[in-house]
Each structure stands twice: as C-alpha cells, then as structure tokens.
Design a protein around this motif. Sequence first.
Motif, PDB file in Angstrom:
ATOM      1  N   ILE A 175       0.866  -1.191   0.000  1.00 36.47           N
ATOM      2  CA  ILE A 175       0.000   0.000   0.000  1.00 36.47           C
ATOM      3  C   ILE A 175       0.892   1.227   0.000  1.00 36.47           C
ATOM      4  CG2 ILE A 175      -1.537   1.393   1.458  1.00 36.47           C
ATOM      5  CD1 ILE A 175      -2.889  -1.173   2.348  1.00 36.47           C
ATOM      6  N   PHE A 176       0.502   2.237  -0.750  1.00 28.67           N
ATOM      7  CA  PHE A 176       1.175   3.530  -0.691  1.00 28.67           C
ATOM      8  C   PHE A 176       0.119   4.602  -0.473  1.00 28.67           C
ATOM      9  CE2 PHE A 176       2.756   7.416  -2.891  1.00 28.67           C
ATOM     10  CZ  PHE A 176       3.833   7.674  -2.059  1.00 28.67           C
ATOM     11  N   GLY A 177       0.305   5.409   0.562  1.00 31.70           N
ATOM     12  CA  GLY A 177      -0.660   6.480   0.774  1.00 31.70           C
ATOM     13  C   GLY A 177      -0.608   7.071   2.158  1.00 31.70           C
ATOM     14  N   ASP A 178      -1.589   7.904   2.423  1.00 31.79           N
ATOM     15  CA  ASP A 178      -1.761   8.565   3.715  1.00 31.79           C
ATOM     16  C   ASP A 178      -2.802   7.753   4.483  1.00 31.79           C
ATOM     17  OD1 ASP A 178      -2.336  10.255   5.857  1.00 31.79           O
ATOM     18  OD2 ASP A 178      -2.083  12.074   4.656  1.00 31.79           O
ATOM     19  N   ILE A 179      -2.348   6.785   5.253  1.00 29.77           N
ATOM     20  CA  ILE A 179      -3.254   5.839   5.903  1.00 29.77           C
ATOM     21  C   ILE A 179      -4.158   6.544   6.910  1.00 29.77           C
ATOM     22  CG2 ILE A 179      -3.390   3.680   7.188  1.00 29.77           C
ATOM     23  CD1 ILE A 179      -2.099   3.431   4.442  1.00 29.77           C
ATOM     24  N   GLY A 180      -3.621   7.558   7.578  1.00 33.08           N
ATOM     25  CA  GLY A 180      -4.415   8.272   8.579  1.00 33.08           C
ATOM     26  C   GLY A 180      -5.622   8.972   7.979  1.00 33.08           C
ATOM     27  N   ARG A 181      -5.491   9.486   6.769  1.00 32.58           N
ATOM     28  CA  ARG A 181      -6.622  10.136   6.096  1.00 32.58           C
ATOM     29  C   ARG A 181      -7.524   9.127   5.407  1.00 32.58           C
ATOM     30  NH1 ARG A 181      -4.649  15.369   2.775  1.00 32.58           N
ATOM     31  NH2 ARG A 181      -6.838  15.244   2.121  1.00 32.58           N
ATOM     32  N   ALA A 182      -6.965   7.990   5.035  1.00 31.90           N
ATOM     33  CA  ALA A 182      -7.750   7.001   4.309  1.00 31.90           C
ATOM     34  C   ALA A 182      -8.702   6.231   5.205  1.00 31.90           C
ATOM     35  CB  ALA A 182      -6.815   6.019   3.601  1.00 31.90           C
ATOM     36  N   TYR A 183      -8.264   5.926   6.421  1.00 33.85           N
ATOM     37  CA  TYR A 183      -8.982   4.945   7.234  1.00 33.85           C
ATOM     38  C   TYR A 183      -9.411   5.540   8.569  1.00 33.85           C
ATOM     39  CZ  TYR A 183     -10.257   0.200   8.611  1.00 33.85           C
ATOM     40  OH  TYR A 183     -10.953  -0.932   8.962  1.00 33.85           O
ATOM     41  N   GLN A 184     -10.650   5.246   8.962  1.00 36.45           N
ATOM     42  CA  GLN A 184     -11.198   5.715  10.234  1.00 36.45           C
ATOM     43  C   GLN A 184     -11.438   4.525  11.162  1.00 36.45           C
ATOM     44  OE1 GLN A 184     -12.123   9.056  11.373  1.00 36.45           O
ATOM     45  NE2 GLN A 184     -12.038   7.819  13.224  1.00 36.45           N
ATOM     46  N   ILE A 185     -10.855   4.594  12.346  1.00 35.99           N
ATOM     47  CA  ILE A 185     -11.068   3.569  13.374  1.00 35.99           C
ATOM     48  C   ILE A 185     -11.990   4.134  14.440  1.00 35.99           C
ATOM     49  CG2 ILE A 185      -9.973   2.204  15.186  1.00 35.99           C
ATOM     50  CD1 ILE A 185      -7.463   2.102  13.447  1.00 35.99           C
ATOM     51  N   ILE A 186     -13.018   3.379  14.765  1.00 34.92           N
ATOM     52  CA  ILE A 186     -13.908   3.716  15.876  1.00 34.92           C
ATOM     53  C   ILE A 186     -13.604   2.718  16.977  1.00 34.92           C
ATOM     54  CG2 ILE A 186     -16.304   4.022  16.617  1.00 34.92           C
ATOM     55  CD1 ILE A 186     -15.411   5.960  14.444  1.00 34.92           C
ATOM     56  N   ASP A 187     -13.149   3.206  18.100  1.00 36.25           N
ATOM     57  CA  ASP A 187     -12.583   2.283  19.077  1.00 36.25           C
ATOM     58  C   ASP A 187     -12.957   2.687  20.493  1.00 36.25           C
ATOM     59  OD1 ASP A 187     -11.164   0.078  19.790  1.00 36.25           O
ATOM     60  OD2 ASP A 187      -9.190   0.913  19.359  1.00 36.25           O
ATOM     61  N   ARG A 188     -13.390   1.702  21.269  1.00 36.86           N
ATOM     62  CA  ARG A 188     -13.457   1.896  22.702  1.00 36.86           C
ATOM     63  C   ARG A 188     -12.067   1.604  23.238  1.00 36.86           C
ATOM     64  NH1 ARG A 188     -17.384  -1.039  27.183  1.00 36.86           N
ATOM     65  NH2 ARG A 188     -16.698   0.239  28.926  1.00 36.86           N
ATOM     66  N   LYS A 189     -11.496   2.538  23.959  1.00 35.78           N
ATOM     67  CA  LYS A 189     -10.068   2.517  24.214  1.00 35.78           C
ATOM     68  C   LYS A 189      -9.604   1.399  25.142  1.00 35.78           C
ATOM     69  CE  LYS A 189      -9.333   6.047  21.605  1.00 35.78           C
ATOM     70  NZ  LYS A 189      -8.703   5.858  20.306  1.00 35.78           N
ATOM     71  N   THR A 190     -10.447   0.884  25.987  1.00 34.60           N
ATOM     72  CA  THR A 190     -10.000  -0.094  26.961  1.00 34.60           C
ATOM     73  C   THR A 190     -10.774  -1.400  26.813  1.00 34.60           C
ATOM     74  OG1 THR A 190     -11.568   0.710  28.637  1.00 34.60           O
ATOM     75  CG2 THR A 190      -9.370   1.695  28.613  1.00 34.60           C
ATOM     76  N   VAL A 191     -10.177  -2.470  27.315  1.00 31.41           N
ATOM     77  CA  VAL A 191     -10.838  -3.756  27.399  1.00 31.41           C
ATOM     78  C   VAL A 191     -11.635  -3.807  28.697  1.00 31.41           C
ATOM     79  CG1 VAL A 191     -10.507  -6.253  27.527  1.00 31.41           C
ATOM     80  CG2 VAL A 191      -9.025  -4.871  26.057  1.00 31.41           C
ATOM     81  N   SER A 192     -12.908  -4.153  28.603  1.00 31.02           N
ATOM     82  CA  SER A 192     -13.745  -4.287  29.795  1.00 31.02           C
ATOM     83  C   SER A 192     -13.698  -5.732  30.275  1.00 31.02           C
ATOM     84  CB  SER A 192     -15.202  -3.903  29.483  1.00 31.02           C
ATOM     85  OG  SER A 192     -15.283  -2.546  29.115  1.00 31.02           O
ATOM     86  N   ILE A 193     -13.480  -5.915  31.574  1.00 30.35           N
ATOM     87  CA  ILE A 193     -13.356  -7.265  32.123  1.00 30.35           C
ATOM     88  C   ILE A 193     -14.264  -7.414  33.337  1.00 30.35           C
ATOM     89  CG2 ILE A 193     -11.798  -8.928  33.223  1.00 30.35           C
ATOM     90  CD1 ILE A 193      -9.571  -7.875  31.503  1.00 30.35           C
ATOM     91  N   ILE A 194     -15.075  -8.460  33.329  1.00 27.26           N
ATOM     92  CA  ILE A 194     -15.921  -8.807  34.469  1.00 27.26           C
ATOM     93  C   ILE A 194     -15.359 -10.095  35.078  1.00 27.26           C
ATOM     94  CG2 ILE A 194     -18.225  -9.455  35.238  1.00 27.26           C
ATOM     95  CD1 ILE A 194     -19.331  -7.878  32.856  1.00 27.26           C
ATOM     96  N   ARG A 195     -15.034 -10.053  36.364  1.00 28.02           N
ATOM     97  CA  ARG A 195     -14.489 -11.226  37.061  1.00 28.02           C
ATOM     98  C   ARG A 195     -15.645 -12.024  37.661  1.00 28.02           C
ATOM     99  NH1 ARG A 195     -12.222 -12.941  42.078  1.00 28.02           N
ATOM    100  NH2 ARG A 195     -10.131 -13.861  41.872  1.00 28.02           N
ATOM    101  N   ASP A 196     -15.707 -13.306  37.312  1.00 27.61           N
ATOM    102  CA  ASP A 196     -16.808 -14.169  37.745  1.00 27.61           C
ATOM    103  C   ASP A 196     -16.242 -15.368  38.510  1.00 27.61           C
ATOM    104  OD1 ASP A 196     -18.989 -15.763  38.096  1.00 27.61           O
ATOM    105  OD2 ASP A 196     -19.442 -16.058  35.966  1.00 27.61           O
TER     106      ASP A 196
END
Length: 229
Positions: A175-196
């Motif tokens: 791939i050649f290009g400006d990846i930051g402008r090409a692609y949008q990530i929607i992300d919840r920043k942390t992993v949620s963990i429930i201890r059972d």
Amino acid sequence: STPQLARYRIETNELYAFPQITQKLLEDAEVDVQAWLIRKISTTFGRFESNAFINGDGANKPKGLLAQALTTNANLSRGQVQKIKTGVNGGFAAAPNGWLKFADVVAALRADYANRIWAMNRFTLAEVMKLQDSDGRAIWQPNFAEGQMGTLMGFAVDAGFDHMPNIGAASKSIIFGDIGRAYQIIDRKTVSIIRDDLTNKPFVGYYATRRTGGNVIDNEAYKVMTFEA
C-alpha cells in the motif's frame, strides 16, 4: 461535478473472550496470573483488530484497507480504490525494470496527501530491498535511525503491517498512501473485564469485551500495488 458531502456509518463490533483459571492456581502461583491473563487478552484482541483493519470483510468486523473494490481506473467511485499492477503474476518485472512500477504508484497519488508511506510486511520489504536500477543501485535506501525501516522513492517504509499478504499470485502486498486520512477507526479505548468467581466454581472466569469498528473514508488517499500481469 460539484463536490458533495456524504455521511459515513461505521458499525462497531464486539470482541469477547471468557478464559477461566482455577481458584487454587490464583492463590498458589508465585506470579500474578490474573495480570498475565489480562495482558494476553489485550494482546490477542489487538492482533485480531490489526488483521481486521487490513483484511476484514465488514461482516461483524471492520472492513479493511485491502477489502475494498479495486480498479485500475483512476476515476474512482465511492467504495473503490485504485490498484497498480506490477505486470508480473506473483512478482516484479525482471531486473533491472522491477522498480519502475513504484514510480507509477507514486505518480497516481495526489501530492496533497502529505503523510505518504509505503506499507507492507517484513517479507515483502526483504524482496523490495533486492531490487536494483539499471546501474545496479538498490532503490530501497536504508535509514539507520532506531526503529526506521528506510525509504523507497523518497518516502518512508513501514514494514510493521504483519497482516498484509506475502507476495504471491495476484496478491495485494503493498500500500502507498496517507493511511491516517484514508482509514477511520472507531474504538473503545480499553478492554472491559468482568471477574466471575461464582458461576463455575472452583474456576474463576474473566469475561473480556472490546468494541471496535473501521472502514475507509477517503478512497483516494492510498493506492494498492497488486502482483499480477
């Protein structure tokens, strides 16, 4: 021909895992098993995400950079990305002309995309490093600064895209290009963990989830080099 605004909808999808550890191991181990397990979950989730951002088909996962419709036409419709063929199925043209297609790729991308890079995996980079011009000079130029992977046609190379395919028949390996402008990530920043520690005694379960999504939002911001005739 007037530029138009459009609204993109990027769905988020959930990764989840439910590993279990015995209560006895948690109590008796000389290392922090819980912390180790949480690190492993986060690392594994990260690998799944990275692969989806490159190759994901959009079905319950992000749609990746290489999953878009490819065309040799420079006039793109929404959802299409331009490809430049190497001219040889599964490889570069014979020496000393193998490097010439890189010039076509650079020329195909508008100059206003300022943060242009070459993206590939380390095995593809190894093959690129072997290419020479008609005077026997390598077209890849080293950069010995820590963490740098050299330059190609004057632009930085990032060979950390492990999930991009190796060079093969009709592969989409560069791939050649400006990846930051090409692609949008929607992300919840942390992993949620429930201890059972109740449902399945004497096992302690760790229900981990993470939500993420991604898709191309600027299909003109990158080009794909394909290894085909």
